[in-house]
Design a protein around this motif. Structure first.
Motif, mmCIF file in Angstrom:
data_model
loop_
_atom_site.group_PDB
_atom_site.id
_atom_site.type_symbol
_atom_site.label_atom_id
_atom_site.label_comp_id
_atom_site.label_asym_id
_atom_site.label_seq_id
_atom_site.Cartn_x
_atom_site.Cartn_y
_atom_site.Cartn_z
ATOM 1 N N SER A 7 0.838 -1.188 0.000
ATOM 2 C CA SER A 7 0.000 0.000 0.000
ATOM 3 C C SER A 7 0.878 1.245 0.000
ATOM 4 C CB SER A 7 -0.924 -0.002 1.224
ATOM 5 O OG SER A 7 -0.159 0.058 2.417
ATOM 6 N N PRO A 8 0.409 2.331 -0.589
ATOM 7 C CA PRO A 8 -0.807 2.366 -1.412
ATOM 8 C C PRO A 8 -0.572 1.675 -2.749
ATOM 9 C CG PRO A 8 0.352 4.437 -1.564
ATOM 10 C CD PRO A 8 1.107 3.613 -0.570
ATOM 11 N N LEU A 9 -1.626 1.448 -3.496
ATOM 12 C CA LEU A 9 -1.469 0.842 -4.823
ATOM 13 C C LEU A 9 -0.885 1.843 -5.801
ATOM 14 C CD1 LEU A 9 -4.666 -1.351 -5.217
ATOM 15 C CD2 LEU A 9 -2.323 -2.067 -4.718
ATOM 16 N N PHE A 103 5.074 -12.247 -4.528
ATOM 17 C CA PHE A 103 5.140 -10.816 -4.771
ATOM 18 C C PHE A 103 3.844 -10.132 -4.377
ATOM 19 C CE2 PHE A 103 8.958 -9.659 -7.155
ATOM 20 C CZ PHE A 103 9.466 -10.898 -7.486
ATOM 21 N N GLY A 104 3.954 -8.893 -3.904
ATOM 22 C CA GLY A 104 2.799 -8.038 -3.792
ATOM 23 C C GLY A 104 2.455 -7.492 -5.160
ATOM 24 N N THR B 38 0.547 -9.598 -14.840
ATOM 25 C CA THR B 38 -0.631 -8.957 -15.426
ATOM 26 C C THR B 38 -1.042 -7.813 -14.520
ATOM 27 O OG1 THR B 38 -2.105 -10.475 -14.248
ATOM 28 C CG2 THR B 38 -1.463 -11.089 -16.485
ATOM 29 N N PRO B 39 -1.739 -6.819 -15.073
ATOM 30 C CA PRO B 39 -2.138 -5.671 -14.247
ATOM 31 C C PRO B 39 -3.003 -6.079 -13.056
ATOM 32 C CG PRO B 39 -2.358 -5.141 -16.558
ATOM 33 C CD PRO B 39 -2.058 -6.613 -16.489
ATOM 34 N N GLY B 40 -3.856 -7.059 -13.253
ATOM 35 C CA GLY B 40 -4.778 -7.417 -12.180
ATOM 36 C C GLY B 40 -4.176 -8.311 -11.114
ATOM 37 N N GLN B 41 -3.281 -9.187 -11.504
ATOM 38 C CA GLN B 41 -2.740 -10.188 -10.577
ATOM 39 C C GLN B 41 -1.330 -9.900 -10.127
ATOM 40 O OE1 GLN B 41 -4.561 -12.693 -9.296
ATOM 41 N NE2 GLN B 41 -6.277 -11.847 -10.428
#
Lengths: 113, 114
Positions: A7-9, A103-104, B38-41
């Motif tokens: 966080s944050p994204l 991984f995050g 991927t952007p989502g995962q």
């Protein structure tokens, strides 16, 4: 289920600001935590943290690990536009874990001039 | 030392086809790992090879496979491609695997499935 949460994204700041990126984790058999910077393609290695409370530092970047509270922070002081990137946190497990690194999803940092 | 080299840089395939990606690790590195981004995962672990043996495997279907050669170069194969396989595939090498030494990533192969 093992997980790593960053966080944050996403974060947008101005040049010269200081930023703190967070990474919390819930994994079994924790061994170490790594930070990577990903600009265009290849993530590049920043820090590997294995012990609590010992700050790793490289120029304007520093990082510390808290194994009791299960988190790490990455600090960047006096930010520059070249710091704009996705910062990835990854946790390494031992004990024959079959998942390699976890991984995050990363923090997308944008530094505005 | 030269870095991790992945080829090709870009690929466009259609559903149902199969694809092979290649990775040459840093000289002296015996561990090669593959990741899908991927952007989502985010970054998800596919598998790791060490000395020609698959040492770790992530939660991906059997359509995803790999191998490592005696010179540590690795290939990843995806059969019966699906639209959801579109992603950046990253290869990383290290001396021993991510446990004791950090990973060094290649620039990836961008796969688009249409």
């Amino acid at each position: 289920e093992d997980k790593v949460v960053q966080s944050p994204l996403s974060l947008v700041v101005h040049e010269g600001d200081t930023v703190t990126l967070n990474c919390s984790y819930e994994v079994t058999n924790f061994r170490s935590l790594l930070w990577y910077k990903q600009e265009k393609k290849a993530p590049t290695f920043l820090f590997m943290l294995t012990s609590s409370g010992i700050e790793k530092k490289s120029g304007r970047l520093s990082s510390i690990l808290d194994k009791k509270e299960l988190f790490s922070i990455l600090n960047i002081t006096a930010t520059q536009t070249g710091d704009s990137a996705i910062y990835l946190c990854a946790v390494v497990q031992t004990g024959g874990g079959a998942d390699g690194l976890t991984f995050g999803k990363g923090t997308h940092l944008i530094i505005q001039p | 030392k030269a870095g991790v080299t992945q080829t090709p840089r870009y690929l466009i395939k259609t559903r149902g086809q199969q694809v092979t990606l290649s990775c040459s690790p840093i000289s002296g590195h015996r561990s090669v790992s593959w990741y899908q981004q991927t952007p989502g995962q985010g970054l998800q672990f596919l598998f790791e090879y060490f000395s020609e043996t698959q040492r770790n495997k992530g939660n991906f279907p059997g359509r995803f496979s790999g191998r490592q050669f005696s010179n540590s170069r690795s290939e990843m194969n995806v059969s019966t491609l699906e639209l959801g396989d579109s992603a950046l595939y990253l290869c990383a090498s290290s001396e021993q695997g991510g446990v004791n030494s950090p990973l060094h990533f290649g620039n990836g192969t961008r796969l688009t499935v249409t």
